[in-house]
Design a protein around this motif. Sequence first.
Motif, PDB file in Angstrom:
ATOM      1  N   LYS A 126      -7.434  72.293  79.633  1.00 64.36           N
ATOM      2  CA  LYS A 126      -8.038  72.802  80.870  1.00 64.36           C
ATOM      3  C   LYS A 126      -9.288  73.599  80.490  1.00 64.36           C
ATOM      4  CE  LYS A 126      -3.622  73.522  83.199  1.00 64.36           C
ATOM      5  NZ  LYS A 126      -3.578  73.230  84.636  1.00 64.36           N
ATOM      6  N   ASN A 127     -10.330  72.844  80.100  1.00 61.58           N
ATOM      7  CA  ASN A 127     -11.505  73.517  79.545  1.00 61.58           C
ATOM      8  C   ASN A 127     -12.259  74.357  80.549  1.00 61.58           C
ATOM      9  OD1 ASN A 127     -11.368  72.514  76.818  1.00 61.58           O
ATOM     10  ND2 ASN A 127     -11.723  70.508  77.725  1.00 61.58           N
ATOM     11  N   LEU A 128     -12.333  73.885  81.776  1.00 63.86           N
ATOM     12  CA  LEU A 128     -13.096  74.639  82.772  1.00 63.86           C
ATOM     13  C   LEU A 128     -12.444  75.990  83.049  1.00 63.86           C
ATOM     14  CD1 LEU A 128     -15.526  74.645  84.579  1.00 63.86           C
ATOM     15  CD2 LEU A 128     -14.154  73.591  86.361  1.00 63.86           C
ATOM     16  N   ASP A 129     -11.126  75.980  83.204  1.00 63.61           N
ATOM     17  CA  ASP A 129     -10.426  77.242  83.444  1.00 63.61           C
ATOM     18  C   ASP A 129     -10.607  78.175  82.261  1.00 63.61           C
ATOM     19  OD1 ASP A 129      -7.873  75.247  84.889  1.00 63.61           O
ATOM     20  OD2 ASP A 129      -9.331  76.485  85.928  1.00 63.61           O
ATOM     21  N   ILE A 131     -13.108  78.295  80.243  1.00 61.26           N
ATOM     22  CA  ILE A 131     -14.456  78.859  80.238  1.00 61.26           C
ATOM     23  C   ILE A 131     -14.561  80.026  81.215  1.00 61.26           C
ATOM     24  CG2 ILE A 131     -16.812  78.371  80.987  1.00 61.26           C
ATOM     25  CD1 ILE A 131     -16.636  75.768  79.599  1.00 61.26           C
ATOM     26  N   GLN A 132     -13.969  79.861  82.400  1.00 63.81           N
ATOM     27  CA  GLN A 132     -14.022  80.953  83.371  1.00 63.81           C
ATOM     28  C   GLN A 132     -13.357  82.202  82.814  1.00 63.81           C
ATOM     29  OE1 GLN A 132     -15.868  80.669  85.980  1.00 63.81           O
ATOM     30  NE2 GLN A 132     -16.202  78.534  85.451  1.00 63.81           N
ATOM     31  N   ASP A 133     -12.199  81.998  82.207  1.00 57.67           N
ATOM     32  CA  ASP A 133     -11.478  83.157  81.662  1.00 57.67           C
ATOM     33  C   ASP A 133     -12.226  83.755  80.483  1.00 57.67           C
ATOM     34  OD1 ASP A 133      -8.215  81.673  82.291  1.00 57.67           O
ATOM     35  OD2 ASP A 133      -9.494  82.929  83.542  1.00 57.67           O
ATOM     36  N   ASP A 135     -15.423  83.695  80.018  1.00 58.08           N
ATOM     37  CA  ASP A 135     -16.563  84.401  80.605  1.00 58.08           C
ATOM     38  C   ASP A 135     -16.160  85.809  81.014  1.00 58.08           C
ATOM     39  OD1 ASP A 135     -19.029  83.049  82.921  1.00 58.08           O
ATOM     40  OD2 ASP A 135     -19.194  84.104  81.008  1.00 58.08           O
ATOM     41  N   MET A 136     -15.024  85.874  81.722  1.00 60.26           N
ATOM     42  CA  MET A 136     -14.552  87.171  82.203  1.00 60.26           C
ATOM     43  C   MET A 136     -14.212  88.085  81.036  1.00 60.26           C
ATOM     44  SD  MET A 136     -12.236  88.418  85.060  1.00 60.26           S
ATOM     45  CE  MET A 136     -12.023  90.171  85.154  1.00 60.26           C
ATOM     46  N   ASN A 139     -17.240  89.399  79.454  1.00 56.24           N
ATOM     47  CA  ASN A 139     -17.909  90.374  80.310  1.00 56.24           C
ATOM     48  C   ASN A 139     -17.252  91.735  80.265  1.00 56.24           C
ATOM     49  OD1 ASN A 139     -20.055  89.017  81.297  1.00 56.24           O
ATOM     50  ND2 ASN A 139     -19.003  88.231  83.094  1.00 56.24           N
ATOM     51  N   TYR A 155     -17.410  74.353  76.024  1.00 54.47           N
ATOM     52  CA  TYR A 155     -18.647  73.840  76.606  1.00 54.47           C
ATOM     53  C   TYR A 155     -18.950  72.444  76.089  1.00 54.47           C
ATOM     54  CZ  TYR A 155     -20.434  78.022  78.975  1.00 54.47           C
ATOM     55  OH  TYR A 155     -20.643  79.067  79.836  1.00 54.47           O
TER      56      TYR A 155
END
Lengths: 199, 188, 660
Positions: A126-129, A131-133, A135-136, A139, A155
């Motif tokens: 689940k690469n997209l999920d 990446i979101q995590d 990113d967070m 941050n 990516y």
Amino acid sequence: MSTDLVYNTNSKQISLDESIGTSDISDATNTNIRQINKLTTAIIAESNPNFTPQPSDNLSKMIKSMFETGIKNLKQNKMQEALKNISLALEMSQRKRAPYEAFQIQLQDMQFMLRQKIDIELILGKNLDAIQDLDMLLNTGMLDPELFLRKTDAYLKLKQYKLAISDCERGLSLFPANPKLRVMLLEAKRRFADYNGDI
Amino acid sequence: MSEPYTFQRISVYTPLLYGAVVILSLLVFGSQYRKRQVQELSQLKSIFDENEARDLYFQIKEKQEEEKIHEKVIKAALLNRGAEAVRRSIKMKELGPQIELLYKNGGIGEEYWKRFQNEIKLIDLEFKDTLQEAERLQPGWVQLFVGLAKEICFNQALSRRYESIAKRRETCIEQWGLKIDDEGRLIE
Amino acid sequence: MPQSYDYDEGSETWPFFMLTLLLTVLIPMTLMQIWKLTGKTETEDEKVLKVNNSKSVMNKLDDKYTDSSIVTFRDKYNNSINNVFSAKNGLIIVGWICVSVLIQIINSNESIAKSAMGTFDPYEILGVTVSSTEKEIKKAYRNLSLKFHPDKLDRNLSEKERLSMEEIFVQISKAYEALTNPATKENYLLYGHPDGPQSQIHGIALPSFLVNGSLMAKIVIFAYVSLLSIGLPYLVRNWWVKTRSYTKNNIHVETASYFVDRMINYKPSEILTVKLIVSWLSHSKEFRIYYPTLTAADFERLLLAHINREKVDKSERDIQYRIVAKCHTLINGLVAIACGFRNMDIASAALDTFKCIMQAVPDSKYSEILQLPNVNKDHFIENSEDIFTVGKLFTLDDKKIGKVLGISDEELLKDTLAVASNIPFLRLLKAEFKVPGEKNVITGSIPYISLKILVHSARQKVISEKKFPEKYLEDDEDFETIKDPYSNLQTIPLTTYSFSPYFPAKRRSDWVCLIGLQKDNKIIQTPVTIDRLSFKNLNNEFDKRLITEINDKNFNPEEWDIAKINIPLGQPAPNEKGTAFFKVVIKSADYFGPDLEFTMKMDVIDPPPFEEKEEIYEDDSEDNESGESDGEESEEESEDDNDSDYTDIDTDTEDEDEDN
């Protein structure tokens, strides 16, 4: 902009009058109402009017046990369950804790659990999920070469070559000696060159 | 060669009158100008789009006169308002030097600079007002209130960011033109 | 102080007053217009640019594919200075007519002529020139006095005639005195009259009819008052407000405020999309000034319609063109503000949005291909075959390219390939921090970024920096470059017009350079625009489909122009030694694809020990390595000098001795 508030005496929650079209309500209003309601629920549970930011031990135990179930699942190779349990633990931390409980504790909880969640997501593809995590997590200030490696990899799997190179270079700037990042960068550059037809 | 000087009778009071008229008009002008400045400042639009936290608090307070609302709801609304004030105060401190530099370099206009300085004062006032309300609701609560407001501010920010993950995911799919299956995997 | 004023009864002075006023305005204006008309205002740069543009393939294709409605729009808003019939020229002509009328009035005015005669000119009276010798003056005096001396006059003359003759004689004597007698001469030189200072007449250049009657007097006073205390302040206020209304980046102050508002209220949960930036743009004050009746929603609709190449009602087309053309200034202003807030994401997104506006292509993974002309959008998206970049497109042969893009017509395909191969891509060959006059970056020094960039076409095979021998990637280390590293910029030609047939104005290609710190991913300085690059490399034959390996036979570094670009750094080097990483993003404002993004490392060292400074005094100082060897060499040289001094003295004394 005055909105009509509706007060529910039983649940002690406020909400918006539904006769007004919801499109007129701004995001800020909704968010703030949610925040107030969450605070209300938390304060009502407090018997002491002078409550402090001390995190609730009870909740910490519950979250920890849920998280450990997840780790157990992971060790048993039951990835889907592991992901589910860890996500639940995160949700619990977010939903159940009072907003005034110490920020440091909440942040550490989240960071710790997110890391595990990301690893499982990557295993499950689940690469997209992931990446979101990632990113967070980045941050929140947790800068770790492993995170950059995982993000670059995710990516690349999603064919976002420019973003991959960008993040990998940032990782290398922060951790110049890391050999894995260097290898990853070369790989990313190679794939980007191919994407560009640079033969 | 030169003509004989002619004399003209002028009363003693003329210069005094002249002086009085001039000074009076200057005073009037000064006070009018200051009044207008203050009015302008008060009418300046706030930098922030809206202060829902504050508005909601006052709405709930109003509602208390109609229905019986649990006092903890009001405290919750006040804490929310306090957290928002803390957030704005931190943000203004962070942006302050950047806005100042932009203003000095001519990137933004006079009016914005006035608004910004005004905003800083307003935020200060708002926070003090919130603390007063806190004292009124629960005497002696002020010390704790400040600490609580700070924690709430940071936690709320974290939570907002966490909540936005789903939306960001959707935007990414759209921007990158991805096709994702139900399991969250990329469809080649 | 004079007790009374003389008004201009005989129309003596007001014509001169008016004439002066008119000429002060007319002469500079006329000169400027003539200068502009002859076209001599073109600088060397502009001349070269004109030539390059006429030769540019992209420019020709841009003209070919530009819609006629855009062409008419451009003509309407283009201010052609060469138009002889413009309003300005008309005003100038009217002005000169007035001038000639005034001169006529002056010439025909008797009283002026009379007062002109009142000036005392001894040379004229005696009939001599300025360069006459004393002897000639004496002779002239003699002759004239003989004629006009009262005793020598004819008795038949009337009393009146006698008097006038006497007057003339007096004048002659005075003239002679003025030229010979030193005291009189001084008077003449100082006061213009041999008798000393004359009475002064103060006059007012207004005819009396304007001042005498009470009505006229009131009107004149009213005119002056309104001009000075109402008219002038009004004009100055208008000018001042106008200047204050626009920021340094040429956007309206209200627009700038709006952008700053958006940036402060920007919530991280809102993701930056092109749509968001477009919605910010549609709230600009400039649009509202152009079209006060339209709303922000209208502008947003028109901008999005432009990006998506949707048909727009004919009545709205001009509006759309005008606001789209204005976007360039607005986006530059937004980028500048974003840089002020150190926000890399917003600056990047704004520049991406501008690409979308320039090419009228929405932001997606297909953008790079869709910016090409004649591409069949639906066909391509279906059969993209994993080709999303122009570079990858050129790995296929021409026919296959036509198939992928859905172009069956050969002529159209030719155009498309021409555009695709002329898009200027950038390749970084070398990037380093340099400090003028130093070899390394010293703490607290002011470095600049030195870039060596290769402009190439997507059709050409990749040339890595290793293929270029060292000397091509080096800067000339002469005094000029050290004194001013940006002086070489003038030798690079201005970029030519880009291919953007959907954009209502003709624009030269340029790149915006954003510089930030990798540590916190924030921008550290204002954006730098690069608008000077030579595109000559694009014409080099180096097709990647034909060349398999780069070797001496097919590659000659001489044929490739390497752009040497120096970018000033907004802040000095850190005060402590160490390493810092910088992120440099160079985004093309016109095309999808030619962007560069890379990291630069800055090694900051402490200033070298004092001995090293003696390097400067040596002639061959190029290859000095360490401070110590320098010290030794200089010591040796000074020793030699000492020796030679002593030797000289020795020899002298020896000679002296010998002589003795």
